[in-house]
Design a protein around this motif. Structure first.
Motif, PDB file in Angstrom:
ATOM      1  N   MET A   1       0.834  -1.196   0.000  1.00 54.57           N
ATOM      2  CA  MET A   1       0.000   0.000   0.000  1.00 54.57           C
ATOM      3  C   MET A   1       0.877   1.257   0.000  1.00 54.57           C
ATOM      4  N   LYS A   2       0.693   2.105  -0.985  1.00 56.42           N
ATOM      5  CA  LYS A   2       1.444   3.341  -1.083  1.00 56.42           C
ATOM      6  C   LYS A   2       0.874   4.360  -0.097  1.00 56.42           C
ATOM      7  N   LEU A   3       1.748   4.930   0.748  1.00 53.89           N
ATOM      8  CA  LEU A   3       1.299   5.922   1.723  1.00 53.89           C
ATOM      9  C   LEU A   3       1.127   7.270   1.040  1.00 53.89           C
ATOM     10  N   ASN A   4      -0.037   7.868   1.249  1.00 53.83           N
ATOM     11  CA  ASN A   4      -0.400   9.141   0.615  1.00 53.83           C
ATOM     12  C   ASN A   4      -0.515  10.195   1.720  1.00 53.83           C
ATOM     13  N   TYR A   5       0.588  10.886   2.001  1.00 55.87           N
ATOM     14  CA  TYR A   5       0.645  11.720   3.200  1.00 55.87           C
ATOM     15  C   TYR A   5       1.478  12.968   2.967  1.00 55.87           C
ATOM     16  N   CYS A   6       1.335  13.920   3.881  1.00 58.87           N
ATOM     17  CA  CYS A   6       2.182  15.106   3.947  1.00 58.87           C
ATOM     18  C   CYS A   6       2.968  15.019   5.251  1.00 58.87           C
ATOM     19  N   PHE A   7       4.269  15.310   5.193  1.00 57.95           N
ATOM     20  CA  PHE A   7       5.154  15.143   6.349  1.00 57.95           C
ATOM     21  C   PHE A   7       5.432  16.488   7.005  1.00 57.95           C
ATOM     22  N   PHE A   8       5.186  16.556   8.322  1.00 61.01           N
ATOM     23  CA  PHE A   8       5.482  17.746   9.121  1.00 61.01           C
ATOM     24  C   PHE A   8       6.653  17.414  10.052  1.00 61.01           C
ATOM     25  N   LYS A 143      -4.700  18.886  22.162  1.00 66.82           N
ATOM     26  CA  LYS A 143      -3.809  18.936  23.312  1.00 66.82           C
ATOM     27  C   LYS A 143      -2.486  18.242  22.989  1.00 66.82           C
ATOM     28  N   THR A 144      -1.448  18.594  23.750  1.00 70.42           N
ATOM     29  CA  THR A 144      -0.105  18.092  23.484  1.00 70.42           C
ATOM     30  C   THR A 144       0.011  16.600  23.755  1.00 70.42           C
ATOM     31  N   ASP A 145       0.314  15.828  22.706  1.00 71.97           N
ATOM     32  CA  ASP A 145       0.560  14.382  22.817  1.00 71.97           C
ATOM     33  C   ASP A 145      -0.557  13.664  23.566  1.00 71.97           C
ATOM     34  N   HIS A 146      -1.771  14.081  23.317  1.00 74.15           N
ATOM     35  CA  HIS A 146      -2.930  13.683  24.121  1.00 74.15           C
ATOM     36  C   HIS A 146      -3.854  12.695  23.405  1.00 74.15           C
ATOM     37  N   GLY A 147      -3.801  12.653  22.098  1.00 74.30           N
ATOM     38  CA  GLY A 147      -4.779  11.902  21.327  1.00 74.30           C
ATOM     39  C   GLY A 147      -4.685  10.394  21.512  1.00 74.30           C
ATOM     40  N   PRO A 148      -5.705   9.664  21.071  1.00 68.92           N
ATOM     41  CA  PRO A 148      -5.716   8.202  21.215  1.00 68.92           C
ATOM     42  C   PRO A 148      -4.579   7.544  20.445  1.00 68.92           C
ATOM     43  N   THR A 149      -4.021   6.487  21.024  1.00 70.82           N
ATOM     44  CA  THR A 149      -2.863   5.827  20.429  1.00 70.82           C
ATOM     45  C   THR A 149      -3.287   4.858  19.331  1.00 70.82           C
ATOM     46  N   ILE A 150      -2.498   4.861  18.275  1.00 77.81           N
ATOM     47  CA  ILE A 150      -2.704   3.940  17.155  1.00 77.81           C
ATOM     48  C   ILE A 150      -1.850   2.695  17.347  1.00 77.81           C
ATOM     49  N   SER A 151      -0.601   2.885  17.710  1.00 75.54           N
ATOM     50  CA  SER A 151       0.292   1.749  17.982  1.00 75.54           C
ATOM     51  C   SER A 151       1.507   2.239  18.755  1.00 75.54           C
ATOM     52  N   LEU A 152       2.139   1.313  19.457  1.00 73.20           N
ATOM     53  CA  LEU A 152       3.333   1.604  20.243  1.00 73.20           C
ATOM     54  C   LEU A 152       4.363   0.519  19.991  1.00 73.20           C
ATOM     55  N   LEU A 179       5.542   2.149   8.878  1.00 72.44           N
ATOM     56  CA  LEU A 179       5.363   1.268   7.727  1.00 72.44           C
ATOM     57  C   LEU A 179       4.510   0.049   8.065  1.00 72.44           C
ATOM     58  N   ASP A 180       4.611  -0.432   9.303  1.00 77.72           N
ATOM     59  CA  ASP A 180       3.835  -1.604   9.716  1.00 77.72           C
ATOM     60  C   ASP A 180       2.391  -1.259  10.075  1.00 77.72           C
ATOM     61  N   SER A 181       2.188  -0.096  10.725  1.00 77.42           N
ATOM     62  CA  SER A 181       0.893   0.189  11.334  1.00 77.42           C
ATOM     63  C   SER A 181      -0.034   1.066  10.507  1.00 77.42           C
ATOM     64  N   ILE A 182       0.526   2.029   9.788  1.00 77.41           N
ATOM     65  CA  ILE A 182      -0.333   2.992   9.089  1.00 77.41           C
ATOM     66  C   ILE A 182      -1.220   2.333   8.031  1.00 77.41           C
ATOM     67  N   PRO A 183      -0.734   1.382   7.233  1.00 80.98           N
ATOM     68  CA  PRO A 183      -1.661   0.729   6.299  1.00 80.98           C
ATOM     69  C   PRO A 183      -2.852   0.080   7.002  1.00 80.98           C
ATOM     70  N   GLN A 184      -2.603  -0.511   8.167  1.00 81.03           N
ATOM     71  CA  GLN A 184      -3.704  -1.120   8.922  1.00 81.03           C
ATOM     72  C   GLN A 184      -4.652  -0.058   9.475  1.00 81.03           C
ATOM     73  N   PHE A 185      -4.088   1.060   9.910  1.00 81.53           N
ATOM     74  CA  PHE A 185      -4.911   2.162  10.411  1.00 81.53           C
ATOM     75  C   PHE A 185      -5.782   2.734   9.291  1.00 81.53           C
ATOM     76  N   ILE A 186      -5.200   2.957   8.125  1.00 83.80           N
ATOM     77  CA  ILE A 186      -5.932   3.514   6.994  1.00 83.80           C
ATOM     78  C   ILE A 186      -7.051   2.578   6.540  1.00 83.80           C
ATOM     79  N   SER A 187      -6.780   1.282   6.610  1.00 81.32           N
ATOM     80  CA  SER A 187      -7.780   0.308   6.159  1.00 81.32           C
ATOM     81  C   SER A 187      -8.827  -0.008   7.223  1.00 81.32           C
ATOM     82  N   GLY A 188      -8.700   0.594   8.403  1.00 83.53           N
ATOM     83  CA  GLY A 188      -9.689   0.390   9.458  1.00 83.53           C
ATOM     84  C   GLY A 188      -9.442  -0.817  10.339  1.00 83.53           C
TER      85      GLY A 188
END
Length: 292
Positions: A1-8, A143-152, A179-188
């Protein structure tokens, strides 16, 4: 899966992540980083390291360097990114911006949230004597570093790890986690989980004044086993290169040919038989010198 993102992101931690993503075949749609700043001994205009990498590698995605990300909201909207990836950006991103992509914005933080939120998590992990740290991907909120976690992903802190070494390990680990987690996050397949906010600890930027160690404490660390040596060892590993641990010349440092009463930076050292042994010292106005 190609990641389609903007990097900050701007500093070295972000640069390492960006390098790894590009080399894995996932360049961003654009880079958002700090403006060029005057820096260094010669006060030269210097680009953020993420921009330097982008230019050196002759990458063709656009680079935005606005002081306020809301000023480039039209450009960001036109990118049509699936998500924004935010790593050491050091700017407040308003909801009008971090909520633009259909999957929101993902923060990359070099600690196991909610521990060590804020601006100096790597330094604080070393200063606290932690034996374990890690990286967290989380959904950005207001809030600073406050949001729900996707993976650790956790990793060990070795007794010899200084800031640079630990930063490198964490950045490489973060890139792998993305690379491991974002495709799974994007796909739900991954549902972000609320942090335990009651266990949160907050860090702040460490000042030059806070990096000062009184001469008597340095003397204890260099001559006695015990807490003083352990504390100085952690300080030196955590706070170099910035802001840099410093003291005033002591008889023990004078033995290493440093002038008494002069400001001295302790750049490197190590523990030997429970006593701190300075390795690299720099007297005010002089070049660093290896002493052991």
């Amino acid at each position: 899966m190609k990641l389609n993102y903007c990097f900050f992101g701007s500093p070295r931690f972000a640069e390492i992540i960006l390098q790894e993503l590009v080399r894995a075949g996932h360049p961003p749609l654009a880079l958002v980083c700090n403006p060029d700043r005057v820096a260094g001994k010669h006060r030269e205009l210097t680009a953020p390291t993420t921009k330097q990498f982008t230019l050196t590698e002759k990458l063709t995605f656009p680079i935005f360097q606005s002081e306020r990300p809301e000023e480039i909201i039209n450009e960001l909207t036109e990118l049509k990114a699936d998500f924004f990836l935010v790593a050491a950006y050091a700017r407040i991103i308003p909801a009008s911006v971090f909520g633009l992509p259909r999957h929101g914005s993902v923060g990359v933080h070099p600690s196991l949230l909610p521990r060590h939120r804020g601006s100096s998590p790597i330094q604080q992990a070393i200063l606290s004597g932690d034996t374990e740290t890690g990286v967290t991907l989380y959904a950005l909120d207001a809030k600073t570093d406050h949001g729900p976690t996707i993976s650790l992903r956790s990793l060990s802190i070795e007794p010899s790890d200084d800031y640079i070494a630990l930063e490198t390990k964490l950045a490489l680990s973060a890139a792998g986690l993305i690379l491991d987690s974002i495709p799974q996050f994007i796909s739900g397949k991954i549902t972000p989980q609320e942090q335990n906010h009651g266990q949160a600890t907050m860090t702040k930027k460490i000042t030059t004044a806070e990096a000062y160690v009184p001469p008597d404490k340095v003397c204890d660390a260099l001559t006695k086993t015990g807490e003083a040596a352990q504390v100085l060892d952690r300080l030196v590993r955590a706070l170099n290169p910035e802001p840099g641990v410093w003291t005033m010349g002591t008889p023990e440092l004078v033995a290493h040919k440093f002038i008494d009463k002069k400001r001295v930076k302790i750049l490197k050292g190590f523990l030997r038989n429970g006593i701190f042994v300075p390795r690299l010292l720099q007297v005010e106005g002089k070049k660093p010198v290896i002493v052991n």
